[in-house]
Write a protein that holds these residues in place. Structure first.
Motif, PDB file in Angstrom:
ATOM      1  N   ASP A  90      17.749   3.689  -3.434  1.00 16.09           N
ATOM      2  CA  ASP A  90      17.822   2.534  -2.530  1.00 16.09           C
ATOM      3  C   ASP A  90      16.671   1.551  -2.772  1.00 16.09           C
ATOM      4  O   ASP A  90      16.857   0.343  -2.679  1.00 16.09           O
ATOM      5  CB  ASP A  90      17.817   2.994  -1.071  1.00 16.09           C
ATOM      6  N   PHE A  94      16.891  -2.277  -3.736  1.00 12.99           N
ATOM      7  CA  PHE A  94      16.247  -3.259  -2.847  1.00 12.99           C
ATOM      8  C   PHE A  94      15.374  -4.230  -3.651  1.00 12.99           C
ATOM      9  O   PHE A  94      15.359  -5.431  -3.406  1.00 12.99           O
ATOM     10  CB  PHE A  94      15.388  -2.510  -1.813  1.00 12.99           C
ATOM     11  N   HIS A  95      14.651  -3.673  -4.639  1.00 13.57           N
ATOM     12  CA  HIS A  95      13.740  -4.518  -5.431  1.00 13.57           C
ATOM     13  C   HIS A  95      14.397  -5.021  -6.719  1.00 13.57           C
ATOM     14  O   HIS A  95      13.712  -5.599  -7.571  1.00 13.57           O
ATOM     15  CB  HIS A  95      12.473  -3.727  -5.793  1.00 13.57           C
ATOM     16  N   ASN A 225      13.680 -10.532   2.005  1.00 14.15           N
ATOM     17  CA  ASN A 225      13.524  -9.297   2.803  1.00 14.15           C
ATOM     18  C   ASN A 225      12.192  -8.596   2.581  1.00 14.15           C
ATOM     19  O   ASN A 225      12.057  -7.393   2.806  1.00 14.15           O
ATOM     20  CB  ASN A 225      14.661  -8.308   2.505  1.00 14.15           C
ATOM     21  N   SER A 227      10.731  -8.257  -0.439  1.00 11.22           N
ATOM     22  CA  SER A 227      10.827  -7.439  -1.667  1.00 11.22           C
ATOM     23  C   SER A 227       9.735  -7.735  -2.680  1.00 11.22           C
ATOM     24  O   SER A 227       9.696  -7.096  -3.734  1.00 11.22           O
ATOM     25  CB  SER A 227      12.210  -7.604  -2.298  1.00 11.22           C
ATOM     26  N   TYR A 292      10.949   0.136   5.370  1.00 15.91           N
ATOM     27  CA  TYR A 292      11.805  -0.766   4.581  1.00 15.91           C
ATOM     28  C   TYR A 292      12.933  -1.343   5.436  1.00 15.91           C
ATOM     29  O   TYR A 292      13.280  -2.513   5.309  1.00 15.91           O
ATOM     30  CB  TYR A 292      12.380  -0.032   3.362  1.00 15.91           C
ATOM     31  N   ALA A 296      13.482  -5.386   6.149  1.00 10.49           N
ATOM     32  CA  ALA A 296      14.719  -6.109   5.828  1.00 10.49           C
ATOM     33  C   ALA A 296      15.431  -6.636   7.079  1.00 10.49           C
ATOM     34  O   ALA A 296      16.452  -7.322   6.973  1.00 10.49           O
ATOM     35  CB  ALA A 296      15.646  -5.188   5.054  1.00 10.49           C
TER      36      ALA A 296
END
Ligand SMILES: Cc1ncc(COP(=O)(O)O)c(C=O)c1O
Length: 426
Positions: A90, A94-95, A225, A227, A292, A296
Motif C-alpha cells: 500500500d 501511495f507514493h 495527500n 506523499s 497514513y 490522506a
C-alpha cells in the motif's frame, strides 16, 4: 569492581569535556517539555500531540481484534506477516513506487540501504549535510564516497565531472548514487532536485546515475495527500530510491524504503539489520497505517494547509520585525534558509536560528523561560561553528503562540544589539 571503576573514569573524561564545551546532551525531563508550547518536536502536523493519531491507532486495533502483538521473528523467517506485506504494497502504491520495504526506524532503513546497495565499483556522491544514518550505512558499504558542498550546484557539477573522469564512470558500467534529503533536517532548506537532475543529464548522458532522496521531513507534509517532495514534483520515475520515515509528520515510528523489486530483494538478502533483526511488530505497523490514513484524509489536508499558513505567518513575523534586518546583518541571529522564503509553492516548517559561537544555549534557555519548547543543537549534529536553536512550526500552533515565540527571540537579539553598541562605544 575495578573494571567498572576504570570504565566509568574513561567515559567520564570525554563527557566532562563535552560539558565544558557546552555541547553535553542531557534529555530534558519529560514533564518539562510537555508543560511548554511545542516549537521543538518533529510532530509537524500535530497529529501525535493532539491525540488524533491515538484515536486512529485505536481504530486499527478495533479493526483487527485478533492481532498478534509481536512479529515473532526476522523478515527472512516467520516475521513477514500479511499485515506487514499489505502495508509495504500500500505504501509503494501511495507514493507511486515499484516496491517498498518497511523498517523499524529511518536510521535502520538508511543503514540497510547504504551498506548493501551501492556495489564496490560504484560511487556515492552526497550532500555534506546528509543524515548520520546515511554516513553510517556508507561506512559499512563498499562503494567509494564523495561529498559536495551543501545545495551547491556548481560544486555538485564539479564533483560529478571528477567522478566521471577518475572513477571509470565514462563507460557507463558503474553507477553514481546521488544522496540528498528533501528538506534538510537541521537547516530546513530544500534540495534543488530539478536542477541537479538537469546537471547529471548533461554530465552523464548515458544516464548511469541513481538518485536517492531521504524524505524524512517532507513525508505527510507536502505532495498529493502528503506523499512527499518527489510526488509533488512528479519525479517518481527519475528518483530510484526514496526513504519515507513515519516518526516526524506522520507522528509514530518506522520507515519505508521505496525502490525496485530487485533492490528490495537485495536488501532482504544482504542487509544485516534485516536478516539479523526482529521484523516490525503489528503495533508499529498499525500506528503507521493510522498515520497514513490520516495524512490522506480531509483532516490531513486541513493540517497541511494550517502548517503552511503557520509557517508563512512565522516568516512574516520575523521578516517584518523592525529589528530583524539589523539583527541578521550583525549575525546575532541568522536564518540561512530565509533567502528562499516565498520563492516556492510551499514552505518548510524547520528554522535554524544560528547564533554567534557559545550563545545558542543561552538563547534556548531564554525561550524556555518564556514558556516555549525548542532545542539547541551543537557539533557533531551540526558543523562546529554553526551551533543553533532549531525551531519547528506545527499545524496546531496558534498565531498568538507564533507571535510570542518570535517576540521572545527578537527581544533577546535586540538586547544583544544594545550590548554590542555599548561595547563599541567603550
Ligand atoms: C533526514 C533523516 N533521515 C533519517 C532519520 C532517521 O529516522 P528515524 O528517526 O525514523 O530513525 C532522520 C531522523 O532524525 C532524519 O532527519
Amino acid at each position: 569492581m575495578a573494571g567498572q571503576r576504570i570504565l566509568n573514569s574513561k567515559l567520564q573524561t570525554p563527557l566532562e569535556q563535552r560539558q565544558r564545551q557546552q555541547r553535553f546532551m542531557e534529555p530534558p525531563p519529560a514533564g518539562t517539555v510537555a508543560s511548554l508550547i511545542d516549537f521543538g518536536s518533529n510532530d509537524t502536523l500535530s497529529i501525535s500531540s493532539s491525540r488524533v493519531l491515538t484515536r486512529a491507532f485505536l481504530a486499527q486495533l478495533d479493526a483487527h481484534p485478533n492481532f498478534i502483538v509481536g512479529s515473532t521473528s526476522t523478515r527472512i523467517f516467520e516475521g513477514t506477516s500479511q499485515y506487514l506485506d499489505d502495508i509495504e504494497r500500500d505504501l509503494a502504491r501511495f507514493h507511486n513506487a515499484p516496491a517498498g520495504l518497511f523498517f523499524n526506524s529511518g536510521f535502520d532503513a538508511n543503514v540497510a540501504l547504504w551498506s548493501t546497495i551501492p556495489r564496490p565499483d560504484d560511487v556515492v556522491l552526497h550532500d555534506e549535510y546528509i543524515h548520520a544514518s546515511i554516513h553510517d550505512g556508507m561506512r559499512r558499504g563498499r562503494a567509494k564516497t564523495k561529498m559536495f558542498a551543501h545545495n551547491d550546484l556548481e560544486d555538485f557539477r564539479r564533483c560529478l565531472e571528477d567522478i566521471k573522469h577518475n572513477h571509470g564512470l565514462k563507460e557507463g558500467k558503474n553507477v553514481v548514487f546521488v544522496a540528498v534529503e528533501s528538506f534538510y533536517s537541521m537547516d530546513g532548506d530544500v534540495v534543488p532536485i530539478r536542477e541537479m537532475l538537469e546537471i547529471s543529464k548533461q554530465v552523464l548522458p548515458q544516464g548511469n546515475v541513481v538518485y536517492s532522496i531521504d524524505e524524512a521531513h517532507s513525508n505527510g507534509v507536502i505532495g498529493p495527500n502528503g506523499s512527499g517532495l518527489v510526488c509533488h514534483y512528479g519525479l517518481e520515475k527519475e528518483i530510484g530510491l526514496r526513504l519515507h520515515t513515519c516518526g516526524k509528520g506522520l507522528g509514530s515510528t518506522g520507515a519505508v524504503v521505496l525502490a525496485s523489486e530487485t533492490v528490495r530483494m537485495a536488501m532482504i538478502n544482504y542487509s544485516r539489520n534485516v536478516v539479523f533483526s526482529t521484523a516490525p511488530s503489528f503495533v508499529t505497523v498499525a500506528a503507521v497505517r493510522a498515520g497514513y490514513e490520516l495524512a490522506a484524509s480531509e483532516e490531513g489536508e486541513k493540517r497541511r494547509q494550517r502548517l503552511q499558513q503557520n509557517t508563512r505567518y512565522f516568516q512574516h513575523r520575523v521578516a517584518e520585525h523592525p529589528k530583524w534586518a539589523e539583527v541578521t546583518a550583525k549575525g546575532i541571529i541568522r536564518i540561512p534558509a530565509s533567502e528562499d522564503w516565498g520563492s516556492r509553492s510551499f514552505e518548510t516548517p524547520i528554522f535554524a536560528l544560528i547564533t554567534p559561537p557559545g550563545q545558542a544555549n543561552e538563547l534556548a534557555e531564554h525561550i524556555h523561560a518564556a514558556g516555549y519548547w525548542l532545542d539547541s543543537v551543537h557539533y557533531p549534529i551540526v558543523p562546529k561553528d554553526l551551533s543553533r536553536v532549531r525551531l519547528t512550526v506545527h499545524a496546531d500552533n496558534t498565531e498568538e503562540q507564533i507571535e510570542g515565540v518570535v517576540k521572545t527571540f527578537m527581544d533577546w537579539a535586540t538586547r544583544q544589539l544594545g550590548q554590542e553598541r555599548r561595547q563599541t562605544k567603550l
